[in-house]
Design an enzyme around this catalytic site. Sequence first.
Site, PDB file in Angstrom:
ATOM      1  N   SER A  56       2.022  -9.528  -0.498  1.00 17.72           N
ATOM      2  CA  SER A  56       1.681  -8.102  -0.467  1.00 17.72           C
ATOM      3  C   SER A  56       1.880  -7.461   0.892  1.00 17.72           C
ATOM      4  O   SER A  56       2.018  -6.242   0.977  1.00 17.72           O
ATOM      5  CB  SER A  56       0.236  -7.912  -0.938  1.00 17.72           C
ATOM      6  OG  SER A  56      -0.644  -8.688  -0.153  1.00 17.72           O
TER       7      SER A  56
ATOM      8  N   GLU B 178      -9.911   5.675   2.759  1.00 23.56           N
ATOM      9  CA  GLU B 178     -10.635   4.536   3.336  1.00 23.56           C
ATOM     10  C   GLU B 178      -9.595   3.492   3.702  1.00 23.56           C
ATOM     11  O   GLU B 178      -8.490   3.513   3.180  1.00 23.56           O
ATOM     12  CB  GLU B 178     -11.601   3.966   2.298  1.00 23.56           C
ATOM     13  CG  GLU B 178     -11.000   2.899   1.378  1.00 23.56           C
ATOM     14  CD  GLU B 178      -9.949   3.450   0.415  1.00 23.56           C
ATOM     15  OE1 GLU B 178      -9.848   4.690   0.288  1.00 23.56           O
ATOM     16  OE2 GLU B 178      -9.216   2.653  -0.214  1.00 23.56           O
TER      17      GLU B 178
ATOM     18  N   LYS C 197       0.828  -1.219   0.000  1.00 23.38           N
ATOM     19  CA  LYS C 197       0.000   0.000   0.000  1.00 23.38           C
ATOM     20  C   LYS C 197       0.858   1.263   0.000  1.00 23.38           C
ATOM     21  O   LYS C 197       0.450   2.299  -0.519  1.00 23.38           O
ATOM     22  CB  LYS C 197      -0.916  -0.006   1.219  1.00 23.38           C
ATOM     23  CG  LYS C 197      -1.900  -1.174   1.244  1.00 23.38           C
ATOM     24  CD  LYS C 197      -3.078  -0.946   0.323  1.00 23.38           C
ATOM     25  CE  LYS C 197      -4.048  -2.128   0.329  1.00 23.38           C
ATOM     26  NZ  LYS C 197      -5.076  -2.024  -0.719  1.00 23.38           N
TER      27      LYS C 197
HETATM   28  C1  LIG Z   1      -1.432  -6.839   2.721  1.00 27.93           C
HETATM   29  C2  LIG Z   1      -2.595  -6.587   1.844  1.00 27.93           C
HETATM   30  N1  LIG Z   1      -2.707  -7.262   0.705  1.00 27.93           N
HETATM   31  C3  LIG Z   1      -3.741  -7.084  -0.123  1.00 27.93           C
HETATM   32  C4  LIG Z   1      -4.751  -6.196   0.183  1.00 27.93           C
HETATM   33  C5  LIG Z   1      -5.912  -6.084  -0.760  1.00 27.93           C
HETATM   34  O1  LIG Z   1      -5.890  -4.913  -1.515  1.00 27.93           O
HETATM   35  P1  LIG Z   1      -5.516  -4.930  -3.039  1.00 27.93           P
HETATM   36  O2  LIG Z   1      -6.356  -6.015  -3.684  1.00 27.93           O
HETATM   37  O3  LIG Z   1      -5.846  -3.586  -3.495  1.00 27.93           O
HETATM   38  O4  LIG Z   1      -4.073  -5.241  -3.167  1.00 27.93           O
HETATM   39  C6  LIG Z   1      -4.679  -5.440   1.352  1.00 27.93           C
HETATM   40  C7  LIG Z   1      -5.719  -4.447   1.695  1.00 27.93           C
HETATM   41  O5  LIG Z   1      -5.791  -3.899   2.732  1.00 27.93           O
HETATM   42  C8  LIG Z   1      -3.572  -5.652   2.198  1.00 27.93           C
HETATM   43  O6  LIG Z   1      -3.440  -4.981   3.349  1.00 27.93           O
END
Ligand SMILES: Cc1ncc(COP(=O)(O)O)c(C=O)c1O
Lengths: 424, 424, 257, 257
Positions: free
Chosen positions: B391, B123, B100
């Site tokens: 992520s 948000e 993020k």
């Molecule tokens: C670690 C992590 N991965 C994935 C996501 C999902 O979001 P996005 O699909 O936009 O990557 C989030 C959302 O808060 C997150 O914190």
Amino acid sequence: MSILPLAPPAAPLLPDARGYFGAYGGAYVPEILVPNLLELVQAFDTARGDPAFWREYIQELATFSGRPTPITALPNLSKMLGGARILLKREDLGQTGAHKINNVIGQGILTRRFLKKPRLIAETGAGQHGVATATMAARYGFDATIYMGAEDVERQRPNVFWMERMGAKVVAVEDGARTLKDAINAALRDWATNVQDTHYVLGTVCGPHPFPAMVAWFQSVVGLEAAAQLAADGVKPSAVYACVGGGSNAIGIFQGFLAQNDVELVGVEAGGKGFGVGEHAARLAGGGGTPGIAQGYESLFLQNADGQMQETHSVAAGLDYVGVSPIIADLAQRGRIRAERASDLEVVEAVRLLMKHEGIIPALESSHALAAAIRAAPKLSPDKTLLVNLSGRGDKDIFTVAGALGDASWGRFLAKKAQEMQGG
Amino acid sequence: MSILPLAPPAAPLLPDARGYFGAYGGAYVPEILVPNLLELVQAFDTARGDPAFWREYIQELATFSGRPTPITALPNLSKMLGGARILLKREDLGQTGAHKINNVIGQGILTRRFLKKPRLIAETGAGQHGVATATMAARYGFDATIYMGAEDVERQRPNVFWMERMGAKVVAVEDGARTLKDAINAALRDWATNVQDTHYVLGTVCGPHPFPAMVAWFQSVVGLEAAAQLAADGVKPSAVYACVGGGSNAIGIFQGFLAQNDVELVGVEAGGKGFGVGEHAARLAGGGGTPGIAQGYESLFLQNADGQMQETHSVAAGLDYVGVSPIIADLAQRGRIRAERASDLEVVEAVRLLMKHEGIIPALESSHALAAAIRAAPKLSPDKTLLVNLSGRGDKDIFTVAGALGDASWGRFLAKKAQEMQGG
Amino acid sequence: MAEPLPKVGLMGHVIADYPSSAEVRRMIAVMAAEGVAVIEIQIPFSEPMADGPTFLAANHQALAQGVDYAASLLLLREAATAHPKVQFYLMTYVNVVYKRGWQRFAAEAKASGAVGVILPDLPFELAFAFDEACAASKFANVPLIPPNCAGARLDALCRRAPLSTDLIYAVARAGVTGAASAFGQNLAPFLRSIRERSPARLALGFGVKLPEHVKALRGLADFAVVGTAALEAHARGGLAAYTSFWRGLAAAAKAPA
Amino acid sequence: MAEPLPKVGLMGHVIADYPSSAEVRRMIAVMAAEGVAVIEIQIPFSEPMADGPTFLAANHQALAQGVDYAASLLLLREAATAHPKVQFYLMTYVNVVYKRGWQRFAAEAKASGAVGVILPDLPFELAFAFDEACAASKFANVPLIPPNCAGARLDALCRRAPLSTDLIYAVARAGVTGAASAFGQNLAPFLRSIRERSPARLALGFGVKLPEHVKALRGLADFAVVGTAALEAHARGGLAAYTSFWRGLAAAAKAPA
Ligand SMILES: Cc1ncc(COP(=O)(O)O)c(C=O)c1O
Ligand SMILES: Cc1ncc(COP(=O)(O)O)c(C=O)c1O
């Protein structure tokens, strides 16, 4: 030019034949442990002699822990404070969130390559070294047992949780002051019992030779990197600040600048709540420590005239330690390192400032170094640069910081979660 | 060759004049917000046209967030599972512990350079985007208000604590399902009210144009880096896995491989507890989603025949979202992305495996991608490579994971801390 | 017809003024009465790294009760005076000695009636200064030899012994005081390997708890060192239990086989 | 002597079958009786992004009570039949229309007695298909024009109006329904700028709560749109309060200045 130090330090910090750095060091352990230490000395010598070892070490840190860690400027804080610019070396961004991972990966590779023992033990204070060891053990397939003072288990419960999830056994040490020194004693007892199959992954530049030299060698990656980064930017720091628990993050970053005599090296100890016995953990700054031999090495300890170790205190579990690295003690004695202290209050304020104005959540330990730099910067001219080793991130400290700041909604949240877990 | 992508994607993902990617996209907002969106479109155009902008962006990510993030192999897991090798792209090692931060830093620089507004809103679901925004706001000197579904405030209280410490105001949204979609609605209402002085830092590749394109552009750094890293190692992945909440980490990493048609791109959604309404958040996989227009864009939503949005569920707060990126929906429709789901149970098991065998603590969100790769790997030959976007890190999930694993000592610890805070 | 089994001496252990200054004196008297030939008096230390849970807790408890260096030497002096037939050794950790000063400690300990000191955390390579001080005071720095010590290192440790005393303390197993006994097949060859290298009297400790352990040492060692097990007997049943505990060992040490 | 102030019409708003299907019918009857000329019937939606807390909660409450598209159109049909002198518009969010299908919605709404629909989240650039459907059904897609709309965009929005209807809905201020009133100095020039561009009837909403607000609009707009304030009056005092609320506004709308 690569920022990653592809070669080890050209002049590693090595002790004399007895394991001494000047007046401090040695290996004061029961005879039963001597063969293990000799074996370790040999493994460390072999590793130092083999350029491929260092390359494997650096490669693993690069791919597993995201090295090199960056250097971050603090424009807002510098503007608020005036005076010298403060830069952070971001060890908080490494795997497990602290510099501890460097040493642990190094010892892991050493154990796998040379010692070939299936079991690891480690002591831990803040829990960071324990988490790092559990991490490495999971990754390299070792059994791991982590000794942690019972008081620290309380202060750093999230780390206990993660260690256990990574398959490590965590033993709460109920003896003595129930903090780091007692965990080290407990680990040494375990090692003396399980000499054959166990390597003791000591987490800082203390303990019997060759641990101080070896851990310093592994942690030199921090300083070598930082020196290369600053040099690439044409910056020469006027001082380098690091907190000193055992001393590993300090010795780590200092090694990038030891040879530059016009770079001041400042080790910051836990000033705690005051100068009385049991109120702080400042062994060097303020002269609280006296020469002694404990935990396997000779150095300065907080002890009474009979040689009994005293209680210590710090808001930071990782600095709450009765002894200090023989390497640090020696460099301080020789005037190369200046020791300072930062109080609990100054530290919590430094945490607050860094979060509020720079969006970085520092470990309470590291915030000692930051607090000292914050104190110093305004008195210096703006063309000066202070480099601070941000040895770890503060997520682990949420219970302490929330407590110190009296966050009511956090308290309510805990009550609710506790109830849920009891109900469910 | 630098791994850091010093130039933006050569062929950025851009919509048509109406903000559409194929059948999905657009900007369905009250007219009051149109000038803000037009201004943002212009700022984004300007940024894309100015190589210095991207360089500043990458430079900031390098020095503040430790980019590039490494790629880590999982030797133990791969050995256990057999079949294809799994590699992780380590977004968990970035500042604030998730991908993020990339998008947020990008929007921060954009706001500072072009929009020149003093106030930010965002948000947040898991709290990661909120923490990232609070971090950026602290660092760049913006006022920040974060909208967070009240249920997510409960699930991710530590993140709330840190956001507040970094100076952000956190508003618990009590409307509707009290999760991410309601937080987005609340943020849009705030934005419609404070059009003049406020920029809305949307956290994923959803919402009205130009957010999907812009967030995708910023997150492309993940894929560009990963592609360069694998190419440097002479590795070509057979598939790339990413979890899909809104879709930003997925689109981020996919952009490194979109042009290579023989690299399969797999988006993994929250399979939750089952296939019933309110039991999952799979909009693509299993065909739960139908075309609709909400939250400012046209895409696939979990809704009833009348167009009322349905409840969703996931063990991962960040995936518990009713819509999906128009870019993902389009690529899925065109067959370029394959959608899968992973159940809560599979995900908790993936977390457990990664901690136990590789010493990495993954976010519950990211563990959806990992779970799908774990499912796939054994069926593939060992010369294949699966790249998984890790992520985020899992530290934030301690309350959920400890609950799911029924850790009794964690429960006792919480009870004690809660009592201390009430007493003290 | 078998040879009569040689006797083995008993070596006991107390922690200074633990559980109290009066009781420890009674415990020493019991040992003396039951024929214990050698007694170690441990000066408590806050970091007793070679001690297991029982002694660890006792060290900390003693310190908490205010036992210090001076009190420990007072005990030694009184015990040595009261029991002239018993040999007394001090036992402690190197820091206690270091803080007092190598020479001063050796001189004071000797003057208070100790034959020598046992320091589990002072390896011989680092004992040079203390060994000199001991020599000057005709005081012993007793070597501890664990079972994993072999080859040149074992030679060196055994060669050292006569320099400072006529006693070697062999350690029966890895680990700390008070843990399980492990009198395996290797014990006899281990003790023999020391005997071959040194004419010193040989004590064996760590895990000697039961009469049969003591009996097993007859012919192998000169002294069976009993520490934790005795303290635990006292904890269970006070002086009465302590007395009968020692009586049982003493019988095993000299009864016909 | 001043010109007599022109009258202003009243435009009311209900959420379908909220608070209940019986009560909403009584509320519509009250408005009709008090001379309200135009009534919006809102089809509830789960994501009412342009609505403030009062309508937001009411939308969710209505949905929780099972109000759906069919029930909403039934209400429209019955109200239009019962009150032939009132003009009815639907109000909802674009997804409700989209799911029904552009043409089908326009046709069904028209057939049920609505003059047009107000969709706060359908900007005109994306309304092409729906505008075509409206034209085919002679149904209005009422433009909403906020105060920050100016220049070419204002031209375009105003030029669109006659295509679909003779009503423009001007928004008094930024933000969502139900928030504070903000009738500043800019209101008159804003409304005048629309008048200059379009012959359409002009309604002004968002923040019209009190008789003085209504009065202030005389001569500036054709309709004063009152939503949240009326629903809040009902919540406070039921149908009686609701009736007197509208009576007060009606007086302000036509009493001599
Ligand atoms: C670690 C992590 N991965 C994935 C996501 C999902 O979001 P996005 O699909 O936009 O990557 C989030 C959302 O808060 C997150 O914190
Ligand atoms: C983040 C952090 N910094 C510093 C320390 C202190 O150790 P050292 O002085 O060895 O760096 C610790 C110890 O746990 C730590 O966790």
